[in-house]
Structure formats: structure tokens, C-alpha cells
Design a protein around this motif. Structure first.
Motif, short mmCIF file in Angstrom:
data_model
loop_
_atom_site.label_atom_id
_atom_site.label_comp_id
_atom_site.label_asym_id
_atom_site.label_seq_id
_atom_site.Cartn_x
_atom_site.Cartn_y
_atom_site.Cartn_z
N ALA A 1 0.87 -1.02 -0.08
CA ALA A 1 0.10 -0.01 0.02
C ALA A 1 0.93 1.45 -0.23
CB ALA A 1 -0.80 0.19 1.21
N VAL A 2 0.73 2.20 -1.00
CA VAL A 2 1.40 3.43 -0.88
C VAL A 2 0.30 4.66 -0.58
CG1 VAL A 2 2.79 5.05 -2.11
CG2 VAL A 2 3.12 2.48 -2.47
N ASN A 3 0.17 5.10 0.64
CA ASN A 3 -0.93 6.06 1.19
C ASN A 3 -0.05 7.46 1.42
OD1 ASN A 3 -3.12 4.38 0.71
ND2 ASN A 3 -2.56 3.40 2.66
N LYS A 4 1.24 7.40 1.44
CA LYS A 4 1.90 8.72 1.80
C LYS A 4 3.43 8.42 1.38
CE LYS A 4 3.62 11.17 5.69
NZ LYS A 4 3.91 11.47 7.06
N VAL A 5 3.82 9.60 0.54
CA VAL A 5 4.99 9.59 -0.14
C VAL A 5 5.94 10.60 0.42
CG1 VAL A 5 6.12 10.00 -2.28
CG2 VAL A 5 4.04 8.71 -2.24
N ALA A 6 7.38 10.36 0.58
CA ALA A 6 8.26 11.24 1.09
C ALA A 6 9.18 11.61 -0.13
CB ALA A 6 9.24 10.98 2.20
N VAL A 7 9.74 12.83 -0.34
CA VAL A 7 10.48 13.24 -1.51
C VAL A 7 11.54 13.88 -0.94
CG1 VAL A 7 10.86 14.40 -3.55
CG2 VAL A 7 8.74 13.32 -3.32
N ILE A 8 12.86 13.48 -1.13
CA ILE A 8 13.99 13.96 -0.81
C ILE A 8 14.52 14.95 -1.70
CG2 ILE A 8 16.32 13.64 0.41
CD1 ILE A 8 14.21 12.28 1.89
N GLY A 9 14.69 16.33 -1.47
CA GLY A 9 15.17 17.13 -2.32
C GLY A 9 14.07 17.99 -3.09
N ALA A 10 14.12 19.38 -3.00
CA ALA A 10 12.98 20.12 -3.74
C ALA A 10 13.42 21.03 -4.75
CB ALA A 10 12.36 21.08 -2.41
N GLY A 11 14.38 20.20 -5.41
CA GLY A 11 15.01 20.79 -6.62
C GLY A 11 14.07 20.75 -7.87
N THR A 12 14.56 20.84 -9.02
CA THR A 12 13.90 20.68 -10.25
C THR A 12 13.20 19.49 -10.27
OG1 THR A 12 15.89 21.63 -11.24
CG2 THR A 12 14.20 20.66 -12.91
N MET B 1 5.10 -0.26 -10.59
CA MET B 1 4.59 -0.25 -12.04
C MET B 1 2.99 0.36 -11.55
SD MET B 1 6.94 -1.31 -13.95
CE MET B 1 6.04 -1.78 -15.56
N GLN B 2 2.28 -0.28 -10.68
CA GLN B 2 0.96 -0.03 -10.51
C GLN B 2 0.76 1.45 -10.12
OE1 GLN B 2 -1.50 -0.91 -7.05
NE2 GLN B 2 -2.56 -2.72 -8.35
N LEU B 3 1.67 1.92 -9.11
CA LEU B 3 1.55 3.29 -8.72
C LEU B 3 1.92 4.21 -9.94
CD1 LEU B 3 1.55 5.15 -6.25
CD2 LEU B 3 3.84 4.96 -6.10
N GLY B 4 2.90 3.84 -10.76
CA GLY B 4 3.22 4.73 -11.90
C GLY B 4 1.76 4.86 -12.73
N ALA C 1 8.83 0.05 3.86
CA ALA C 1 8.80 1.01 3.24
C ALA C 1 9.73 0.82 1.64
CB ALA C 1 9.34 2.37 3.78
N ILE C 2 9.33 1.53 0.57
CA ILE C 2 9.97 1.38 -0.76
C ILE C 2 10.92 2.55 -0.63
CG2 ILE C 2 9.70 1.37 -3.12
CD1 ILE C 2 7.19 0.04 -2.81
N LEU C 3 12.11 2.34 -0.98
CA LEU C 3 13.27 3.33 -1.00
C LEU C 3 13.74 3.31 -2.85
CD1 LEU C 3 15.38 2.37 1.93
CD2 LEU C 3 13.50 3.30 1.84
N ALA C 4 13.22 4.82 -3.16
CA ALA C 4 13.44 4.85 -4.60
C ALA C 4 14.34 6.07 -4.70
CB ALA C 4 12.12 4.92 -5.40
#
Ligand code: NAI
Length: 710
Positions: free
Chosen positions: A294-305, A460-463, A404-407
Motif C-alpha cells: 500500500a502506498v498512502n504517503k510519499v516522501a521526496v528528498i530534495g526540492a529541486g527541479t 509499476m501500479q503506482l506509476g 517502505a520502498i526506497l526509490a
């Protein structure tokens, strides 16, 4: 059975039942034809309703049958539509959810049509380089008038049923049914049971006050928009025939056009892209029913381009995002850019103001890793430097919850090394977005040596959920897209050294159909990105020959549009690329310094060198198993690099030229001693397929068969 027959009192109900979208495959067509015969033969039956089970009335032709004899075996769609028309009892189409292509054409063959509100109505054939082929171009103008019909046919885009039902004078829908559709359709059919004669769309007259003027206007409009595609203009011809010819003659005309288009390279390329996109979502050793996380919350590291654009994808899909940065001002800048992007959409009317606020409400920011540990997925988009990535992934390993998935959004670095920075390499995957990440449809999903199957399936599904087309890539420097573009860029550099100007190269490539030539693309993306990558890459491969012109350009600070100067000059507030004297001088000086006498190169040589550089590297990528299919490579290039859609992607284009001819041309190019003498050695797979008279498409088909058997 893919079509069911039942009775509701004196009304026969034929239900298309061929999931997922009730495609009109052979078995379904037979089922409907038999249902009509049975209703005809049963004296107790007074009327017939045709509807669809599940999520659609019908999405049209069954794409699984495309190209097989079943697709046209009797009863074909035209036979079936004729059978509806000839039925002596009223036939009512009960439309809901989706009525597209052949599905809509079938409904147009029925005596009456009722619809639930909200159904998507479309004739999308133009999107695969065709026109509707079962009467759509002749019947739709008869019920909606030529202008609305042509609009629907040329755009291929869906329109909601209630909108069409509300048009004055329309005869597409006899009734909009608000409650239970089938109950309403059966009641409607009973009302019409005794009405004779039965109305036929073919008998309606098409009228227009000024057909000559209108079609001339339509032709001009379409010509401007369609560029290299023949189908849109043919839509105009076919719809014009609905007014200028008798119905049956119009049908013959439509069929002629349809058949002729079917064999054009543009149509073949579009169909290739259509199937390639569907094939790309399949991973042979990851079953489709793999349980996803399940992916109900996402974190993003880096607020650049990239971080900002990546975040927007999830906000748009209603998934909360928390962005982490090192410093508050970087966060502030990142958030301001996201706001600016959304505000531009609101200004253009593409996004409602309340939706914008809803999206922003899903976004939070932090400077502390302690705040992101509960995210189900974290995507790293920090500087492209292995040391920085190491620090980030070690932190993530320490704070992220188990499972957690680390991408990583790295564009070139070794994902296996990144995975090894953690104690959970099975949870690490590459999610390589393309810039601008909120706009570009492509997502390369990078499969590390240890990446778990359910992690891949989840991504793939989230994509799909964030409306990307995902292509799986194995681990190598640059993955599929950037590894190939490296060879393309090297050739582009050699072309400059040998005598071309940037504008000459761009022009030739754009004439071939690319959205942008290599130098305009560099100026848009930022030439410094490539410079930075080259510093690492060519340190690792010191003997690899490449043109230093791009490095010299960056040494002048000419990073591209963002610095107001790159391969071209730019004026403030103007993205037009103006040829640059400074760059011309720089190239000349460089040529002199390496002792090259410039020569004149023609467009054909420029295009062949750039495109075959892609094809040859693509063949290596395919042979190494980095790409699962040649068609995946095509999707990467069509969606991520602006390769001309009507050429189907580099591998499809090579097939169209013929692999034997491609290899011959490469051998010719190899006689030019300039640049890298080893460059034009054909990849072993390419050489083998060329010698066998094979093609990349056949290679894909063979592999698909093998993996099915396994
Ligand atoms: P950028 O320089 O615009 O943004 C990077 C951001 O990361 C900066 O805001 C910086 O403050 C932040 N950052 C750096 N170290 C950090 C740390 N330790 N913790 C938290 N934040 C940190 O770079 P860009 O272009 O967004 O690239 C990011 C990644 O995406 C790179 O790996 C790049 O190769 C990849 N990428 C870039 C594409 C492009 O066209 N720009 C396309 C596809 C991938």
C-alpha cells in the motif's frame, strides 16, 4: 460466453461480456448475432436491448485480435451492424460508461440509443492512424451534424454522453436514463415495440448550410495540426462523403480509406506504439496478480527541479507528500515553484482554484528525517553524486519503517551500489522521472539486482495511478534512455567537429521529426547536467573519444536557456534560439586546435549518424537484457526524448528501413575515419538479425512466446 442472452418479459437483453471493456472480438460478435437471431425467431419477444456488462458498453474492436484472421472473420462488425438494422423488432442500445470505436458504431446501427449520464463517447481510431471503419464517419454526422461529428472523429477524444444528448437537434440519443439503465432501456424498448417503420440512422439526411466552405476550412485547420499524419485529413474526406454521397457509396468510400491507411508507415508506427505501451507494463517473471504494497504517503528528498515535479504527480493523484530538504530556503524555493506551476494551470483554466488548494493541502515540508519515517515510499532526488546519495540512503535506512520502498531518481548512477548503502536492498528501486517530471509521461523503473518482485509490481501500479507509462530497465550507466542518448550526443559532437553548425544539426533532426534537435534540447535541459555526468563518466573511461566542444561551452558559462546563452543566444523572456557567433567562433577555434578541416555534411548523413547511434546502442541494451523488449526502447524514446511518433521509435524505424540496410549504412559510415573508429561496429544482435533477415519486432515476438511457454 462473451455475450449473454436473457429475457425480461417480452424484451430480449443481449449483454456484451468480454472484460475488460467488452471488446467486439470474434466470440462476442458471434454471441450478439446469435442473440439477434434467437430474438427474431421467438414470437414472444417484441424488442431487443443490447448492453455491456461491467465497466463499459463497449470499447470497440478487441485489441487482442488485432492483425489475426479472427479480427475480420464473419460475422465482422459491419455484418453485425447490418443484422441490427435488419432485425424486424426494435433494437435498443443501452449505453453506459464507455462507447468507443466499434462499440459506438454498433450502437449507431441499432434503431434506438439510450444512455446513462457520464458515458464516454468517442471514435478514437485517428489515434492509431486510422479512420473509423464500420460506418462511424457516415452515421455520426447523420445524428450529430457534420461539425460535431467531425470534431469527435478528428480529435479522437471522448465526450460525455449527456453533453451530446443536450445538443439541439441531435439524434444520437433518444433518451438519457437517470436511474437503473437496464430497467429504463427495457421500458423504453416496450414503448417502441409497436412503432413502425423502425428508424435507421442510414436513412437520416445530413445537412449543412455551406458544405464546400466548411470542409475547405476544416481541411486547412487539420492540415496545420496533423503535420506528418495522413489520417486526420482523411477523416475530413470521409465525413464530407456523408453529405456528398449516398449512404452506401459513403460506406464504400470509408472502407477504401480505412484499408489504404492501414498499410501506411504512420499507421503501422502508431499501432506499434499503442501495443508497445501496453506490453511495457508486463514483466515476465512478475505475475500480474502479485500482491502490491500500500502506498498512502510519499516522501521526496530534495526540492529541486526534479523533486518538485515528482511531488506534483502524487499531489495530483490525491496522495499526501512530505518533502525533505537540507535548508529552509531550498524548501521555500521548491514550494514556490510548485505553487507557480499550479497557478499557471489555474490561469490557463486547466485547474480549478479549489482543486489547487486541495492539492497544496496534501503537501508538507520538513528539514528532519524524523518526520518522514512513516511514509510508504520515499523518492530521493538530490544531487547526482554517489557520495550525497550514500549519505541520504544511510539515513533512510535508519528512519524508514520496515517495508517502505526506497526509490532513487538517479539518471545515471549504479542503483546496485545505492541499494548496498542500505541493509534492505530488496526494497530499493529506481524511479527515473523525466524533466519536467509533472508533465513528461515516461517513468523508467530501474530494477536492481536485489529489487523484490512486489516492490516492482507496486511501483509499476503506482506509476499507472500517477498517469505515467512505466518501462522497466536493468542497471547500467544511464539505463535505457540516457545510455542511448550518450552515443547520440557523441555523434552530435563529432558532427560539429567535422563541419556542422548546431543549427544545421538541429534542423536536420527536426525535419526528420524529432521535437527538438540535440543542441536545442541541451539548451533546454541545461548543458551543465551533461558536463557534470561526463566528468564522472569519462574519468571512468579515459580512452573513450568524445568531442570537447560541449565542455568548452560550459566553461564559457553557457549552460543554456537558464543562463540566457548556450549553443544558441537567447533574449530575455524569449525562448527563441538565435544562432550564436560566439559558439561558431568557439567551434572554429577548437577545430583548428585539433587540426580538422571542416567539410560539408548533408541532412541524410546527420540523421543517419544520430539515429543509427541510438539503434546500435539500443540493440546492445536489448541483447544485455537491460530492456525487456525492443518496443520498450521505442516507448522510452517516443515518450521521453521526442522521437517522432509517426516513426514508431528508433527500433521500429530501423525495422521499417530494414536491419540489413541499417547495417550496410553503418558499414558505409565506418569508412569515415573521423571520430571513434570503433563506433560503427554493429552490435552483435543487430548484425545477427540483419544477417538472418530478422527484425526487432520478430525478436520481441519470439521472446514473448518463450516467456509464455515458461
Ligand atoms: P537540483 O539541483 O535541481 O535539486 C537537487 C536538490 O536536492 C536541491 O534542492 C538540494 O538542496 C537538494 N539536496 C541535495 N543534497 C541533499 C540532501 N543530502 N538532503 C536533502 N536534500 C538535498 O537537481 P535535479 O535536477 O532535481 O536532480 C536531482 C536528481 O534527479 C539527480 O539524481 C538527477 O540526476 C536526477 N534527474 C534529473 C533530471 C533533470 O533533467 N534535471 C532528469 C532525471 C533525473
Amino acid at each position: 460466453m462473451t455475450a449473454r442472452y436473457e429475457t425480461r418479459g417480452p424484451v430480449a437483453v443481449i449483454t456484451l461480456d468480454n472484460p475488460p471493456v467488452n471488446g467486439l472480438g470474434y466470440a462476442t460478435r458471434v454471441g450478439v448475432a446469435q442473440g439477434l437471431e434467437r430474438a427474431e425467431a421467438d414470437p414472444a419477444i417484441q424488442a431487443v436491448v443490447i448492453t455491456g456488462a461491467g465497466k463499459a458498453f463497449s470499447g470497440g474492436a478487441d485489441i487482442k485480435e488485432f492483425g489475426s484472421p479472427k479480427a475480420t472473420a464473419a460475422p465482422n462488425l459491419l455484418d453485425l451492424i447490418r443484422a441490427c438494422e435488419l432485425c424486424s423488432k426494435p433494437v435498443v442500445a443501452a449505453v453506459h460508461s464507455v462507447a468507443m470505436g466499434g462499440g459506438l458504431e454498433l450502437a449507431l446501427g441499432c434503431h434506438y440509443r439510450v444512455t446513462a449520464p457520464g458515458a464516454n463517447i468517442a471514435l478514437p481510431e485517428v489515434k492509431i492512424g486510422l479512420i473509423p471503419g464500420a460506418g462511424g464517419t457516415q452515421r455520426l454526422p447523420r445524428v450529430l451534424g457534420v461539425e460535431t461529428a467531425l470534431n469527435i472523429i478528428v480529435s479522437g477524444d471522448p465526450v460525455k454522453s449527456e453533453l451530446l444528448a443536450g445538443l439541439p437537434g441531435q439524434k444520437l440519443f433518444d433518451k438519457v436514463i437517470e436511474g437503473d439503465l437496464l430497467d429504463g432501456a427495457v421500458a423504453f424498448a416496450l414503448e417502441k415495440a409497436d412503432v413502425r417503420p423502425l428508424p435507421l440512422v442510414r436513412d437520416l439526411k445530413v445537412r449543412h448550410e455551406n458544405p464546400d466552405g466548411y470542409f475547405q476550412f476544416a481541411r486547412n485547420m487539420v492540415k496545420g495540426m496533423a503535420k506528418n499524419f495522413p489520417a486526420p485529413a482523411k477523416c475530413v474526406d470521409a465525413v464530407e462523403a456523408s453529405i456528398s454521397k449516398k449512404f452506401d457509396e459513403g460506406m464504400v468510400f470509408e472502407r477504401e480509406i480505412f484499408t489504404a491507411l492501414m498499410f501506411t508507415p504512420e499507421c503501422k508506427a502508431l499501432r506499434h506504439a499503442f501495443f508497445a505501451e501496453r506490453a511495457a507494463s508486463k514483466i515476465p517473471d512478475v505475475p500480474e496478480d502479485t500482491t502490491v504494497r500500500a502506498v498512502n504517503k510519499v516522501a521526496v528528498i530534495g526540492a529541486g527541479t526534479m523533486g518538485g515535479g515528482i511531488s506534483m504527480n502524487f499531489l495530483n493523484a490525491g496522495i499526501p507528500v512530505v518533502i525533505l530538504e537540507m535548508k529552509q530556503d531550498a524548501l521555500d524555493r521548491g514550494i514556490a515553484t510548485i505553487r507557480k506551476n499550479y497557478e499557471a494551470q489555474v490561469k490557463k483554466g486547466k485547474l480549478k482554484a479549489d482543486k489547487y488548494e486541495q492539492r497544496m493541502a496534501l503537501l508538507s515540508t520538513t528539514l528532519s528525517y524524523a518526520d518522514i519515517g512513516d511514509a510508504d515510499l520515499v523518492i530521493e532526488a538530490v544531487f547526482e553524486d554517489l557520495g550525497v546519495k550514500k549519505a541520504v540512503f544511510e539515513q533512510l535506512d535508519a528512519v524508514m519503517k520496515p517495508g517502505a520502498i526506497l526509490a532513487s531518481n538517479t539518471s545515471t548512477l549504479d542503483l546496485n551500489k545505492i541499494a548496498a548503502f542500505t541493509k534492505r536492498p530488496q526494497d530499493v528501486v529506481g524511479m527515473h522521472f523525466f524533466s519536467p517530471a509533472n508533465v513528461m509521461k515516461l517513468l523508467e523503473v530501474v530494477r536492481g539486482a536485489a529489487t523484490a518482485k512486489d516492490v516492482l509490481a507496486t511501483v509499476m501500479q503506482l506509476g499507472k495511478k500517477i498517469r505515467k507509462t512505466c518501462v522497466v530497465s536493468g542497471v547500467c550507466d544511464g539505463f535505457i534512455g540516457n545510455r542511448m542518448i550518450e552515443q547520440y550526443s557523441r555523434q552530435a559532437g563529432f558532427l560539429l567537429e567535422e563541419g556542422c553548425t548546431p543549427q544545421q544539426v538541429d534542423k536536420a533532426v527536426e525535419k526528420f521529426g524529432f521535437a527538438m534537435g540535440p543542441f536545442r534540447m541541451g539548451d533546454l535541459a541545461g548543458n551543465d547536467i551533461g558536463w557534470y555526468i561526463r566528468k564522472r563518466r569519462y574519468l571512468e573511461k579515459p580512452n573513450l573519444r568524445y568531442s570537447k566542444t560541449a565542455d568548452l561551452l560550459c566553461e564559457l558559462g553557457r549552460y543554456g536557456q537558464k543562463t540566457g546563452a548556450g549553443w544558441y543566444d537567447y533574449k530575455p523572456g524569449d525562448r527563441t534560439a538565435y544562432p550564436s557567433k560566439v559558439v561558431a567562433g568557439m567551434i572554429e577555434k577548437y577545430r583548428a586546435s585539433i587540426g580538422v578541416k571542416p567539410r560539408k555534411l548533408d541532412d541524410r548523413e546527420i540523421v543517419d549518424r544520430l539515429v543509427y547511434a541510438l539503434v546500435n546502442e539500443g540493440a546492445k541494451i536489448l541483447e544485455e537484457g537491460i530492456a525487456l523488449r525492443a518496443s520498450d526502447i521505442d516507448i522510452v524514446y517516443l515518450m521521453g526524448y521526442g522521437f517522432p511518433v509517426y516513426r514508431g521509435g528508433p527500433m521500429c524505424y530501423a525495422d521499417e528501413v530494414g536491419l540489413y540496410a541499417v547495417v550496410q549504412r553503418m558499414q558505409e559510415l565506418a569508412r569515415n575515419p573521423y571520430g571513434d573508429p570503433g563506433f560503427w561496429k554493429p552490435a552483435p544482435l543487430l548484425a545477427r538479425l540483419a544477417a538472418e533477415g530478422g527484425s526487432f519486432a520478430a525478436f520481441d515476438a519470439g521472446n514473448a512466446k518463450k516467456s509464455k511457454a515458461a
